[in-house]
Design a protein around this motif. Structure first.
Motif, PDB file in Angstrom:
ATOM      1  N   TYR A  15     -11.627   0.849   7.834  1.00 20.32           N
ATOM      2  CA  TYR A  15     -12.101  -0.421   8.373  1.00 20.32           C
ATOM      3  C   TYR A  15     -12.785  -0.129   9.695  1.00 20.32           C
ATOM      4  N   PHE A  16     -14.052  -0.574   9.822  1.00 21.80           N
ATOM      5  CA  PHE A  16     -14.833  -0.320  11.031  1.00 21.80           C
ATOM      6  C   PHE A  16     -15.870  -1.420  11.193  1.00 21.80           C
ATOM      7  N   SER A  17     -16.009  -1.923  12.394  1.00 19.61           N
ATOM      8  CA  SER A  17     -17.018  -2.931  12.721  1.00 19.61           C
ATOM      9  C   SER A  17     -16.961  -4.130  11.764  1.00 19.61           C
ATOM     10  N   GLN A  18     -15.747  -4.603  11.542  1.00 19.47           N
ATOM     11  CA  GLN A  18     -15.450  -5.790  10.733  1.00 19.47           C
ATOM     12  C   GLN A  18     -15.793  -5.634   9.258  1.00 19.47           C
ATOM     13  N   GLY A  19     -15.769  -4.401   8.751  1.00 19.84           N
ATOM     14  CA  GLY A  19     -16.030  -4.193   7.332  1.00 19.84           C
ATOM     15  C   GLY A  19     -15.349  -2.946   6.805  1.00 19.84           C
ATOM     16  N   PHE A  20     -15.219  -2.885   5.494  1.00 19.64           N
ATOM     17  CA  PHE A  20     -14.632  -1.729   4.831  1.00 19.64           C
ATOM     18  C   PHE A  20     -15.724  -0.733   4.510  1.00 19.64           C
ATOM     19  N   THR A  21     -15.433   0.541   4.672  1.00 19.08           N
ATOM     20  CA  THR A  21     -16.389   1.601   4.388  1.00 19.08           C
ATOM     21  C   THR A  21     -15.607   2.850   3.977  1.00 19.08           C
ATOM     22  N   GLY A  22     -16.334   3.848   3.532  1.00 18.69           N
ATOM     23  CA  GLY A  22     -15.705   5.112   3.174  1.00 18.69           C
ATOM     24  C   GLY A  22     -16.134   6.198   4.131  1.00 18.69           C
ATOM     25  N   ILE A  23     -15.562   7.360   3.960  1.00 23.21           N
ATOM     26  CA  ILE A  23     -15.951   8.542   4.720  1.00 23.21           C
ATOM     27  C   ILE A  23     -16.834   9.366   3.799  1.00 23.21           C
ATOM     28  N   ALA A  24     -18.001   9.758   4.276  1.00 17.00           N
ATOM     29  CA  ALA A  24     -18.943  10.514   3.451  1.00 17.00           C
ATOM     30  C   ALA A  24     -18.276  11.767   2.911  1.00 17.00           C
ATOM     31  N   GLY A  25     -18.337  11.937   1.609  1.00 22.89           N
ATOM     32  CA  GLY A  25     -17.720  13.103   0.977  1.00 22.89           C
ATOM     33  C   GLY A  25     -16.217  12.921   0.875  1.00 22.89           C
ATOM     34  N   GLY A  26     -15.650  13.361  -0.199  1.00 20.01           N
ATOM     35  CA  GLY A  26     -14.201  13.268  -0.360  1.00 20.01           C
ATOM     36  C   GLY A  26     -13.504  14.374   0.391  1.00 20.01           C
TER      37      GLY A  26
ATOM     38  N   LEU B 225     -12.855   0.595  16.745  1.00 27.33           N
ATOM     39  CA  LEU B 225     -11.738   1.496  16.490  1.00 27.33           C
ATOM     40  C   LEU B 225     -11.566   1.627  14.981  1.00 27.33           C
ATOM     41  N   ALA B 226     -12.060   2.706  14.414  1.00 24.54           N
ATOM     42  CA  ALA B 226     -11.956   2.928  12.968  1.00 24.54           C
ATOM     43  C   ALA B 226     -10.498   3.157  12.590  1.00 24.54           C
ATOM     44  N   SER B 227     -10.088   2.560  11.467  1.00 19.78           N
ATOM     45  CA  SER B 227      -8.698   2.677  11.017  1.00 19.78           C
ATOM     46  C   SER B 227      -8.650   2.844   9.510  1.00 19.78           C
ATOM     47  N   GLY B 228      -7.677   3.604   9.058  1.00 19.12           N
ATOM     48  CA  GLY B 228      -7.418   3.690   7.631  1.00 19.12           C
ATOM     49  C   GLY B 228      -6.940   2.338   7.127  1.00 19.12           C
ATOM     50  N   VAL B 229      -7.127   2.080   5.834  1.00 23.42           N
ATOM     51  CA  VAL B 229      -6.763   0.795   5.240  1.00 23.42           C
ATOM     52  C   VAL B 229      -5.584   0.990   4.288  1.00 23.42           C
ATOM     53  N   SER B 230      -4.586   0.138   4.444  1.00 20.68           N
ATOM     54  CA  SER B 230      -3.391   0.180   3.606  1.00 20.68           C
ATOM     55  C   SER B 230      -3.025  -1.222   3.161  1.00 20.68           C
ATOM     56  N   ILE B 231      -2.208  -1.293   2.136  1.00 15.72           N
ATOM     57  CA  ILE B 231      -1.606  -2.555   1.726  1.00 15.72           C
ATOM     58  C   ILE B 231      -0.118  -2.442   2.039  1.00 15.72           C
ATOM     59  N   VAL B 232       0.381  -3.406   2.805  1.00 20.95           N
ATOM     60  CA  VAL B 232       1.801  -3.469   3.135  1.00 20.95           C
ATOM     61  C   VAL B 232       2.409  -4.558   2.264  1.00 20.95           C
ATOM     62  N   THR B 233       3.499  -4.238   1.577  1.00 21.06           N
ATOM     63  CA  THR B 233       4.138  -5.192   0.679  1.00 21.06           C
ATOM     64  C   THR B 233       5.634  -5.250   0.932  1.00 21.06           C
TER      65      THR B 233
ATOM     66  N   GLY C 268       2.154  -9.441   0.203  1.00 22.78           N
ATOM     67  CA  GLY C 268       1.442  -8.289   0.724  1.00 22.78           C
ATOM     68  C   GLY C 268       0.226  -8.691   1.523  1.00 22.78           C
ATOM     69  N   LEU C 269      -0.265  -7.746   2.309  1.00 22.45           N
ATOM     70  CA  LEU C 269      -1.475  -7.961   3.089  1.00 22.45           C
ATOM     71  C   LEU C 269      -2.168  -6.640   3.344  1.00 22.45           C
ATOM     72  N   THR C 270      -3.461  -6.738   3.631  1.00 24.51           N
ATOM     73  CA  THR C 270      -4.236  -5.566   4.014  1.00 24.51           C
ATOM     74  C   THR C 270      -3.944  -5.277   5.475  1.00 24.51           C
ATOM     75  N   ALA C 271      -3.657  -4.011   5.785  1.00 24.69           N
ATOM     76  CA  ALA C 271      -3.296  -3.634   7.152  1.00 24.69           C
ATOM     77  C   ALA C 271      -4.114  -2.440   7.620  1.00 24.69           C
ATOM     78  N   THR C 272      -4.499  -2.489   8.877  1.00 21.73           N
ATOM     79  CA  THR C 272      -5.159  -1.346   9.509  1.00 21.73           C
ATOM     80  C   THR C 272      -4.329  -0.817  10.671  1.00 21.73           C
ATOM     81  N   ALA C 273      -3.238  -1.501  10.990  1.00 18.37           N
ATOM     82  CA  ALA C 273      -2.357  -1.069  12.075  1.00 18.37           C
ATOM     83  C   ALA C 273      -1.130  -0.387  11.480  1.00 18.37           C
ATOM     84  N   VAL C 274      -1.338   0.819  10.958  1.00 13.29           N
ATOM     85  CA  VAL C 274      -0.278   1.635  10.367  1.00 13.29           C
ATOM     86  C   VAL C 274      -0.392   3.021  10.973  1.00 13.29           C
ATOM     87  N   LEU C 275       0.725   3.547  11.451  1.00 11.63           N
ATOM     88  CA  LEU C 275       0.656   4.890  12.015  1.00 11.63           C
ATOM     89  C   LEU C 275       1.943   5.654  11.795  1.00 11.63           C
ATOM     90  N   SER C 276       1.797   6.966  11.775  1.00 11.00           N
ATOM     91  CA  SER C 276       2.943   7.854  11.681  1.00 11.00           C
ATOM     92  C   SER C 276       3.619   7.893  13.036  1.00 11.00           C
TER      93      SER C 276
END
Length: 163
Positions: free
Chosen positions: A144-155, A4-12, A22-30
């Motif tokens: 965050y995907f498959s236990q690692g951080f990655t980017g999305i190809a192209g901005g 389950l791919a998720s955006g990465v945020s820092i919650v403080t 603070g901590l790194t979080a992937t469980a953030v949603l609108s």
């Protein structure tokens, strides 16, 4: 869940004594647009989880790929770096509410805690957004995907609507 791919945020947030956490979080949603609200999942056993039980607010800084070191620091993936030392990664400033936000983040949401629910090992925090800070221009989201951080190809162009 690792698929389950998720955006990465820092919650403080800050303790009553003013210490930053603070901590790194992937469980953030609108949650809602009107009024603007977010949901954040935080493990109860983390220091931040304990702080948030008594806090009045928190911030969420949405990361781009240029913030990989920040994500790793706040995720505890850099040996010897913990606690307040994590804030040495990235450029941080306090919002007018006193909550730390990451400069240059794709977006920063400052929230008042509207509700806290407990489920299993986590708190689910509902935050009413009180202010938003956004970066303009091209964004390369950190994922965050498959236990690692990655980017999305192209901005992706982050067009901010004018109000």
């Amino acid at each position: 869940m690792q698929r389950l791919a998720s955006g990465v945020s820092i919650v403080t947030s800050c303790s009553a004594e003013g210490r930053r956490y603070g901590l790194t979080a992937t469980a953030v949603l609108s949650l809602t647009l009107e009024p603007p609200c977010l949901v954040v999942g935080v493990n109860k056993r983390t220091r931040l989880g304990g702080i948030l039980r008594d806090a009045t607010g928190f911030s969420v800084s949405v990361l781009g790929t240029e913030h990989l070191d920040v994500a790793e620091a706040f995720a505890g993936k850099i040996p010897g770096v913990g606690g307040a030392d994590r804030f040495a990664y990235g450029k941080w400033r306090d919002d007018v509410s006193g909550l730390p936000i990451l400069e240059g983040a794709a977006a920063c949401f400052v929230c008042a805690i509207a509700d806290i629910m407990e489920h299993s090992t986590h708190y689910l925090l509902i935050g009413s957004v009180t202010s938003v800070h956004v970066a303009d221009g091209e964004i390369a989201p950190l994922v965050y995907f498959s236990q690692g951080f990655t980017g999305i190809a192209g901005g992706l162009e982050a067009a901010i609507p004018s109000s």
